[in-house]
Design an enzyme around this catalytic site. Structure first.
Site, PDB file in Angstrom:
ATOM      1  N   GLU A 150       0.848  -1.194   0.000  1.00 27.59           N
ATOM      2  CA  GLU A 150       0.000   0.000   0.000  1.00 27.59           C
ATOM      3  C   GLU A 150       0.884   1.245   0.000  1.00 27.59           C
ATOM      4  O   GLU A 150       1.948   1.249   0.627  1.00 27.59           O
ATOM      5  CB  GLU A 150      -0.894   0.020   1.236  1.00 27.59           C
ATOM      6  N   ASP A 166      -3.833  -8.687   6.065  1.00 30.16           N
ATOM      7  CA  ASP A 166      -4.800  -9.679   5.591  1.00 30.16           C
ATOM      8  C   ASP A 166      -4.199 -11.064   5.470  1.00 30.16           C
ATOM      9  O   ASP A 166      -4.892 -12.062   5.680  1.00 30.16           O
ATOM     10  CB  ASP A 166      -5.363  -9.272   4.228  1.00 30.16           C
TER      11      ASP A 166
END
Length: 395
Positions: A150, A166
């Site tokens: 990210e 995740d």
């Protein structure tokens, strides 16, 4: 909208807040950041399969959702449908093993995905992009080895992370190069660290988080935030620790100082009637928390929801980090800055523990608020000359 899985949305929000996106706006003193910067991608994986790169996110100048090509040119997503329709192929051919390539990062808040062997399947719903959800056994990407970083690039600089919120899968590190040519990196595993993560999960009794592909080799380990819903870990995995914390603070006081730069902003918490109430310096109750369950702890949501405000959100972030690190019974002053005391309770977030243990610098983004106390795998520069992403060996 650009749909993120619930826990990754927390990380993206944290990056955006840190980057000055949203309520604070971009920092005005750093307007020299160019419209795009180079991202150098190096493939040291030792794998012969082709690699595919995707740069997806929000164009900060317009708020539109889309993807960027290798030159950093923005392309908006077309309209979606119900049921979802296939998204345009946004893939970029990545470097072969032992090779390096460079693409351009535009001013996005988004993700750089990479997949090994096969292209990823993306679709467009009426509400926007539908991304892989590997906790779903019917997701078409379930047996594809992939990962993502990210990042936010805006007028205040670049923030880029290596995230395991995740899942833990194909390993990679990220870096940022400053104007003087110095590079800071994070996310590098220790030698043998990839297999050690899976071995550590099995040894802790959390092997149910591991998903193996058709060849019998691990594709990924889901985080316990997804493992509760899939049965990878027991639904009450943290229950004993949560019970002990709630009993302890019925007769003791928890102090939370959520802002490192504001040591005078302190809140005190006590459990009364089964609810933890936090008061400010004047004795006013500012927010209260119902006793969380394990899912609330792992996902930093539900009873530990963290709105983007200046009171409940920062307190909840601190509580979430302390629960996952199991430091609430050893330190009543939170956040606890001493990483040597993290994950020492027999009941703890073993996923976060083993991921952090196998990182060369000890830093990881193993749950949504792992950035509390700056223990996250994130690098930043206010005037970046470039960024890097390196795929590491894992077989």
């Amino acid at each position: 909208m650009f749909r993120l899985p619930r826990v990754l949305a927390s990380v993206a929000a944290a990056l955006a807040v840190a980057a000055g996106v949203g309520v604070w706006g971009p920092a005005p003193e750093a307007q020299a950041v160019p419209d795009t910067i180079p991202l150098t991608i190096t493939n040291n994986s030792g794998r012969a399969e082709p690699v595919y790169i995707y740069n997806l996110g929000t164009q900060l100048s317009s708020g539109r959702q889309g993807w960027a090509d290798a030159a950093g040119t923005f392309h908006a997503w077309p309209a979606g449908g119900s049921p979802p329709v296939p998204a345009p192929d946004a893939s970029i051919a990545g470097p072969a093993d032992g090779q390096t390539m460079t693409i351009r990062l535009p001013k996005f808040s988004g993700r750089v995905y990479f997949s090994v062997g096969e292209k990823l399947v993306f679709s467009l719903a009426e509400g926007g992009l539908v991304q892989p959800a590997v906790q779903n056994p019917t997701d078409p990407n379930r047996d594809i080895r992939f990962n993502w970083s990210e990042y936010t690039l805006n007028d205040a600089g670049l923030w880029i992370n290596s995230t395991q919120v995740d899942m833990f899968s194909a390993p990679y590190s990220v870096g940022v190069r400053d104007a003087a040519g110095q590079t800071r990196t994070t996310g590098t595993l220790k030698p043998g660290g990839y297999h050690a993560v899976f071995e550590g999960l099995r040894a802790s009794g959390w092997g149910g988080l591991i998903h193996e592909g058709p060849d019998g080799r691990p594709v990924r380990a889901l985080s316990p935030g997804h493992g509760v819903s899939t049965g990878g870990v027991p639904a009450d995995a943290m229950g004993d620790y949560i019970d002990r914390v709630w009993r302890h603070y019925a007769s003791a006081t928890l102090t939370v100082t959520p802002f490192a730069h504001e040591p005078g902003t302190r809140y005190t918490g006590r459990v009364s009637g089964g609810v933890m109430h936090f008061t400010d310096a004047a004795g006013n109750v500012v927010t209260s928390f119902q006793k969380p369950d394990s899912d609330s702890v792992f996902g930093c949501h539900k009873h530990l929801d963290a709105p983007n405000d200046q009171v409940r959100g920062p307190i909840s972030r601190t509580l979430c980090a302390a629960f996952n690190r199991t430091t609430l019974l050893t330190n009543s002053e939170q956040p606890d800055q001493d990483g040597s005391g993290f994950y020492r309770d027999a009941v703890t977030n073993h996923y976060a523990r083993v991921v952090h243990e196998q990182m060369a610098d000890g830093k990881a983004y193993a749950f949504a608020f792992d950035d509390v106390g700056a223990h996250e795998s994130l690098v930043h520069d206010g005037n970046p000359a470039g960024a890097s992403m390196t795929f590491e060996p894992y077989d």
